[in-house]
Structure formats: structure tokens, C-alpha cells
Motif scaffolding. Structure first.
Motif, PDB file in Angstrom:
ATOM      1  N   ARG A  17       0.849  -1.194   0.000  1.00 46.16           N
ATOM      2  CA  ARG A  17       0.000   0.000   0.000  1.00 46.16           C
ATOM      3  C   ARG A  17       0.880   1.236   0.000  1.00 46.16           C
ATOM      4  N   GLN A  18       0.273   2.359  -0.308  1.00 44.06           N
ATOM      5  CA  GLN A  18       0.985   3.635  -0.273  1.00 44.06           C
ATOM      6  C   GLN A  18       1.209   4.031   1.190  1.00 44.06           C
ATOM      7  N   LEU A  19       2.424   4.366   1.538  1.00 43.24           N
ATOM      8  CA  LEU A  19       2.724   4.783   2.906  1.00 43.24           C
ATOM      9  C   LEU A  19       2.531   6.285   3.056  1.00 43.24           C
ATOM     10  N   THR A  20       2.172   6.705   4.257  1.00 43.22           N
ATOM     11  CA  THR A  20       2.087   8.135   4.533  1.00 43.22           C
ATOM     12  C   THR A  20       3.503   8.694   4.562  1.00 43.22           C
ATOM     13  N   ASP A  21       3.625  10.015   4.529  1.00 42.26           N
ATOM     14  CA  ASP A  21       4.958  10.636   4.584  1.00 42.26           C
ATOM     15  C   ASP A  21       5.685  10.250   5.861  1.00 42.26           C
ATOM     16  N   GLY A  22       4.975  10.220   6.962  1.00 44.90           N
ATOM     17  CA  GLY A  22       5.579   9.849   8.242  1.00 44.90           C
ATOM     18  C   GLY A  22       6.057   8.406   8.246  1.00 44.90           C
ATOM     19  N   GLU A  23       5.230   7.514   7.720  1.00 46.41           N
ATOM     20  CA  GLU A  23       5.613   6.103   7.647  1.00 46.41           C
ATOM     21  C   GLU A  23       6.817   5.914   6.731  1.00 46.41           C
ATOM     22  N   ALA A  24       6.844   6.635   5.615  1.00 51.26           N
ATOM     23  CA  ALA A  24       7.958   6.534   4.672  1.00 51.26           C
ATOM     24  C   ALA A  24       9.261   7.023   5.309  1.00 51.26           C
ATOM     25  N   LYS A  25       9.175   8.069   6.104  1.00 50.50           N
ATOM     26  CA  LYS A  25      10.372   8.590   6.777  1.00 50.50           C
ATOM     27  C   LYS A  25      10.902   7.576   7.787  1.00 50.50           C
ATOM     28  N   VAL A  26       9.994   6.988   8.549  1.00 43.21           N
ATOM     29  CA  VAL A  26      10.397   5.966   9.520  1.00 43.21           C
ATOM     30  C   VAL A  26      10.967   4.756   8.793  1.00 43.21           C
ATOM     31  N   LEU A  27      10.334   4.350   7.688  1.00 44.49           N
ATOM     32  CA  LEU A  27      10.824   3.221   6.897  1.00 44.49           C
ATOM     33  C   LEU A  27      12.248   3.486   6.410  1.00 44.49           C
ATOM     34  N   SER A  28      12.526   4.694   5.978  1.00 39.29           N
ATOM     35  CA  SER A  28      13.857   5.055   5.507  1.00 39.29           C
ATOM     36  C   SER A  28      14.897   4.889   6.618  1.00 39.29           C
ATOM     37  N   ILE A  29      14.561   5.341   7.803  1.00 42.16           N
ATOM     38  CA  ILE A  29      15.470   5.208   8.953  1.00 42.16           C
ATOM     39  C   ILE A  29      15.689   3.735   9.286  1.00 42.16           C
ATOM     40  N   LEU A  30      14.603   2.963   9.269  1.00 44.74           N
ATOM     41  CA  LEU A  30      14.698   1.545   9.585  1.00 44.74           C
ATOM     42  C   LEU A  30      15.477   0.768   8.525  1.00 44.74           C
ATOM     43  N   CYS A  31      15.377   1.177   7.277  1.00 43.01           N
ATOM     44  CA  CYS A  31      16.147   0.534   6.207  1.00 43.01           C
ATOM     45  C   CYS A  31      17.641   0.705   6.443  1.00 43.01           C
ATOM     46  N   ALA A  32      18.038   1.904   6.810  1.00 39.08           N
ATOM     47  CA  ALA A  32      19.453   2.168   7.093  1.00 39.08           C
ATOM     48  C   ALA A  32      19.921   1.348   8.296  1.00 39.08           C
ATOM     49  N   ALA A  33      19.100   1.275   9.325  1.00 39.27           N
ATOM     50  CA  ALA A  33      19.448   0.510  10.520  1.00 39.27           C
ATOM     51  C   ALA A  33      19.530  -0.985  10.209  1.00 39.27           C
ATOM     52  N   ALA A  34      18.607  -1.481   9.385  1.00 41.68           N
ATOM     53  CA  ALA A  34      18.619  -2.902   9.022  1.00 41.68           C
ATOM     54  C   ALA A  34      19.876  -3.246   8.229  1.00 41.68           C
TER      55      ALA A  34
END
Length: 127
Positions: A17-34
Motif C-alpha cells: 500500500r501507499q505509505l504516509t509521509d511519516g511512515e515513509a520517513k520511519v521506513l527510511s530510517i529503519l532501512c538504514a538501521a537494518a
């Protein structure tokens, strides 16, 4: 060198699904951490570039697992609901975090041949 944006793009493909801007920002941070986490677990004889694509996918799935788990916790699935003659019941503990657990498990299975096995160790005992 793997770029964080590559991982985010793969994660968005699997998001469903399309993520909200807030969810996308958190996803970006989590991708880097992963990615950092998987890099830290690689065996010494495994070059990052030799498993580049696997590392991108595993990092994306790991980040999505974290996002999915957080979203499921913030809006839990109801245990039961009814609509006319239809009643749907879920056993407690069965549905929560199922998607997150599946994604995390798939990422771990994908990376298993390339990471250090730290689950077992021999300890010397003087006696």
C-alpha cells in the motif's frame, strides 16, 4: 556501495500500500538501521558486494517487519466482530505481528548462509 534509497524502493514494492509521509520517513530510517545490522552480522569471508542484492532485500524485509509490527500494535486486530448472521473470531495471539514475524523470518532465512552463527558456543571449563 549499497544506497539507502535502493532498500527503501524495494521495501515500498513489498509494502502492499501507499505509505504516509511519516511512515515513509520511519521506513527510511529503519532501512538504514537494518542494513547496518546485517552488515555487522556478515561472516568475515563474505564480501558485501558478492551478496549485494540479497542484502538489499533482507534489509528491506527487516525494515518492513519493524514497521508492520509497530502498525499492528498501534491498531490491533479485533478479537471478534459480527455483521448480521456472520461472526468472525480470532484467537488472541494468533494474528498480532504475523506479517512482521513472517518478514523477519524470511530475511533471516535469506541471510543464513552469509552471517555468523552466534547461537552456539563452547566454553572452556577448568576442572
Amino acid at each position: 556501495m549499497i544506497q539507502e534509497q535502493e532498500i527503501v524502493e524495494v521495501a515500498l514494492c513489498f509494502a502492499g500500500r501507499q505509505l504516509t509521509d511519516g511512515e515513509a520517513k520511519v521506513l527510511s530510517i529503519l532501512c538504514a538501521a537494518a542494513l547496518d545490522s546485517w552488515r555487522g552480522q556478515l561472516r568475515q569471508d563474505v564480501a558485501e558486494e558478492s551478496i549485494r542484492d540479497l542484502l538489499v532485500v533482507a534489509s528491506a524485509w527487516t525494515a518492513l517487519a519493524a514497521v508492520s509490527g509497530a502498525l499492528e500494535q498501534s491498531s490491533p486486530t479485533p478479537l471478534s466482530f459480527s455483521a448480521g448472521d456472520l461472526t468472525v473470531r480470532s484467537q488472541e495471539g494468533q494474528g498480532g505481528n504475523a506479517c512482521a514475524k513472517s518478514l523477519r523470518s524470511q530475511a533471516e532465512a535469506l541471510m543464513l548462509p552469509y552471517v555468523r552463527d552466534e547461537a552456539f558456543a563452547f566454553w572452556e571449563v577448568r576442572g
